[in-house]
Design a protein around this motif. Sequence first.
Motif, PDB file in Angstrom:
ATOM      1  N   LEU A  19      50.672  38.394  32.462  1.00 48.11           N
ATOM      2  CA  LEU A  19      51.880  37.794  33.018  1.00 48.11           C
ATOM      3  C   LEU A  19      51.692  37.464  34.497  1.00 48.11           C
ATOM      4  CD1 LEU A  19      54.734  36.823  32.652  1.00 48.11           C
ATOM      5  CD2 LEU A  19      55.532  39.176  32.947  1.00 48.11           C
ATOM      6  N   ASN A  20      51.022  38.322  35.220  1.00 50.07           N
ATOM      7  CA  ASN A  20      50.755  38.062  36.630  1.00 50.07           C
ATOM      8  C   ASN A  20      49.908  36.802  36.800  1.00 50.07           C
ATOM      9  OD1 ASN A  20      50.920  38.825  39.454  1.00 50.07           O
ATOM     10  ND2 ASN A  20      48.731  39.272  39.266  1.00 50.07           N
ATOM     11  N   ARG A  21      48.891  36.631  35.955  1.00 51.09           N
ATOM     12  CA  ARG A  21      48.057  35.423  36.021  1.00 51.09           C
ATOM     13  C   ARG A  21      48.880  34.175  35.719  1.00 51.09           C
ATOM     14  NH1 ARG A  21      44.037  38.881  34.149  1.00 51.09           N
ATOM     15  NH2 ARG A  21      44.572  38.557  31.969  1.00 51.09           N
ATOM     16  N   GLU A  22      49.763  34.270  34.723  1.00 46.71           N
ATOM     17  CA  GLU A  22      50.619  33.129  34.386  1.00 46.71           C
ATOM     18  C   GLU A  22      51.547  32.783  35.547  1.00 46.71           C
ATOM     19  OE1 GLU A  22      51.033  30.899  31.612  1.00 46.71           O
ATOM     20  OE2 GLU A  22      48.979  31.623  31.515  1.00 46.71           O
ATOM     21  N   LEU A  23      52.119  33.803  36.175  1.00 45.48           N
ATOM     22  CA  LEU A  23      52.981  33.557  37.334  1.00 45.48           C
ATOM     23  C   LEU A  23      52.200  32.914  38.475  1.00 45.48           C
ATOM     24  CD1 LEU A  23      55.274  36.698  37.515  1.00 45.48           C
ATOM     25  CD2 LEU A  23      55.973  34.339  37.146  1.00 45.48           C
ATOM     26  N   ASP A  24      50.993  33.392  38.716  1.00 47.39           N
ATOM     27  CA  ASP A  24      50.146  32.783  39.751  1.00 47.39           C
ATOM     28  C   ASP A  24      49.889  31.310  39.440  1.00 47.39           C
ATOM     29  OD1 ASP A  24      49.783  34.951  41.486  1.00 47.39           O
ATOM     30  OD2 ASP A  24      48.048  35.703  40.365  1.00 47.39           O
ATOM     31  N   ARG A  25      49.567  31.025  38.181  1.00 46.47           N
ATOM     32  CA  ARG A  25      49.267  29.651  37.769  1.00 46.47           C
ATOM     33  C   ARG A  25      50.486  28.750  37.950  1.00 46.47           C
ATOM     34  NH1 ARG A  25      50.434  26.654  33.724  1.00 46.47           N
ATOM     35  NH2 ARG A  25      51.333  28.320  32.471  1.00 46.47           N
ATOM     36  N   VAL A  26      51.637  29.203  37.468  1.00 50.65           N
ATOM     37  CA  VAL A  26      52.856  28.401  37.564  1.00 50.65           C
ATOM     38  C   VAL A  26      53.271  28.215  39.023  1.00 50.65           C
ATOM     39  CG1 VAL A  26      55.318  28.377  36.997  1.00 50.65           C
ATOM     40  CG2 VAL A  26      53.649  28.993  35.250  1.00 50.65           C
ATOM     41  N   ALA A  27      53.134  29.252  39.815  1.00 46.72           N
ATOM     42  CA  ALA A  27      53.475  29.146  41.239  1.00 46.72           C
ATOM     43  C   ALA A  27      52.602  28.095  41.916  1.00 46.72           C
ATOM     44  CB  ALA A  27      53.320  30.496  41.922  1.00 46.72           C
ATOM     45  N   GLN A  28      51.320  28.123  41.628  1.00 44.56           N
ATOM     46  CA  GLN A  28      50.411  27.154  42.237  1.00 44.56           C
ATOM     47  C   GLN A  28      50.729  25.739  41.762  1.00 44.56           C
ATOM     48  OE1 GLN A  28      46.271  27.920  41.521  1.00 44.56           O
ATOM     49  NE2 GLN A  28      45.614  26.468  43.072  1.00 44.56           N
ATOM     50  N   GLU A  29      50.966  25.572  40.464  1.00 45.46           N
ATOM     51  CA  GLU A  29      51.276  24.243  39.917  1.00 45.46           C
ATOM     52  C   GLU A  29      52.546  23.659  40.522  1.00 45.46           C
ATOM     53  OE1 GLU A  29      51.542  24.566  35.684  1.00 45.46           O
ATOM     54  OE2 GLU A  29      49.375  24.780  35.430  1.00 45.46           O
ATOM     55  N   ASN A  30      53.499  24.520  40.847  1.00 43.90           N
ATOM     56  CA  ASN A  30      54.795  24.067  41.350  1.00 43.90           C
ATOM     57  C   ASN A  30      54.941  24.218  42.862  1.00 43.90           C
ATOM     58  OD1 ASN A  30      56.514  23.347  38.871  1.00 43.90           O
ATOM     59  ND2 ASN A  30      55.429  25.209  38.296  1.00 43.90           N
ATOM     60  N   GLU A  31      53.845  24.551  43.514  1.00 47.06           N
ATOM     61  CA  GLU A  31      53.830  24.702  44.972  1.00 47.06           C
ATOM     62  C   GLU A  31      54.958  25.616  45.458  1.00 47.06           C
ATOM     63  OE1 GLU A  31      53.752  20.777  46.616  1.00 47.06           O
ATOM     64  OE2 GLU A  31      51.776  20.359  45.783  1.00 47.06           O
ATOM     65  N   THR A  32      55.027  26.784  44.828  1.00 49.51           N
ATOM     66  CA  THR A  32      56.028  27.783  45.194  1.00 49.51           C
ATOM     67  C   THR A  32      55.354  29.146  45.168  1.00 49.51           C
ATOM     68  OG1 THR A  32      58.293  28.534  44.753  1.00 49.51           O
ATOM     69  CG2 THR A  32      56.915  28.081  42.821  1.00 49.51           C
ATOM     70  N   ASN A  33      56.137  30.204  45.116  1.00 50.01           N
ATOM     71  CA  ASN A  33      55.553  31.544  45.065  1.00 50.01           C
ATOM     72  C   ASN A  33      56.201  32.350  43.940  1.00 50.01           C
ATOM     73  OD1 ASN A  33      57.979  32.860  46.159  1.00 50.01           O
ATOM     74  ND2 ASN A  33      57.408  31.826  48.057  1.00 50.01           N
ATOM     75  N   LYS A  34      55.599  33.481  43.643  1.00 46.96           N
ATOM     76  CA  LYS A  34      56.087  34.301  42.531  1.00 46.96           C
ATOM     77  C   LYS A  34      57.498  34.822  42.779  1.00 46.96           C
ATOM     78  CE  LYS A  34      52.280  36.818  42.323  1.00 46.96           C
ATOM     79  NZ  LYS A  34      51.263  37.792  41.881  1.00 46.96           N
TER      80      LYS A  34
END
Length: 69
Positions: free
Chosen positions: A13-28
């Motif tokens: 889940l942490n990896r998925e959050l990192d990926r989504v945060a990076q894709e959306n230019e935001t943070n966890k």
Amino acid sequence: MSVRFNVVLSDDLNRELDRVAQENETNKSEIMRKAMTLYLAAQDGRRRGLKLGLVEPTTQKLETEIIGL
């Protein structure tokens, strides 16, 4: 006022959050705030007899009902 709390996440889940945060230019933290807001809205809707789902924008057809929130 704001409150800080710790959350324990699985590695996946942490990896998925990192990926989504990076894709959306935001943070966890921002993703978690949005997730909590969505969860609270789902609970409010459930209390009012509504359902949560994903709707196809052009046809307004319910494609996926989200169960368990």
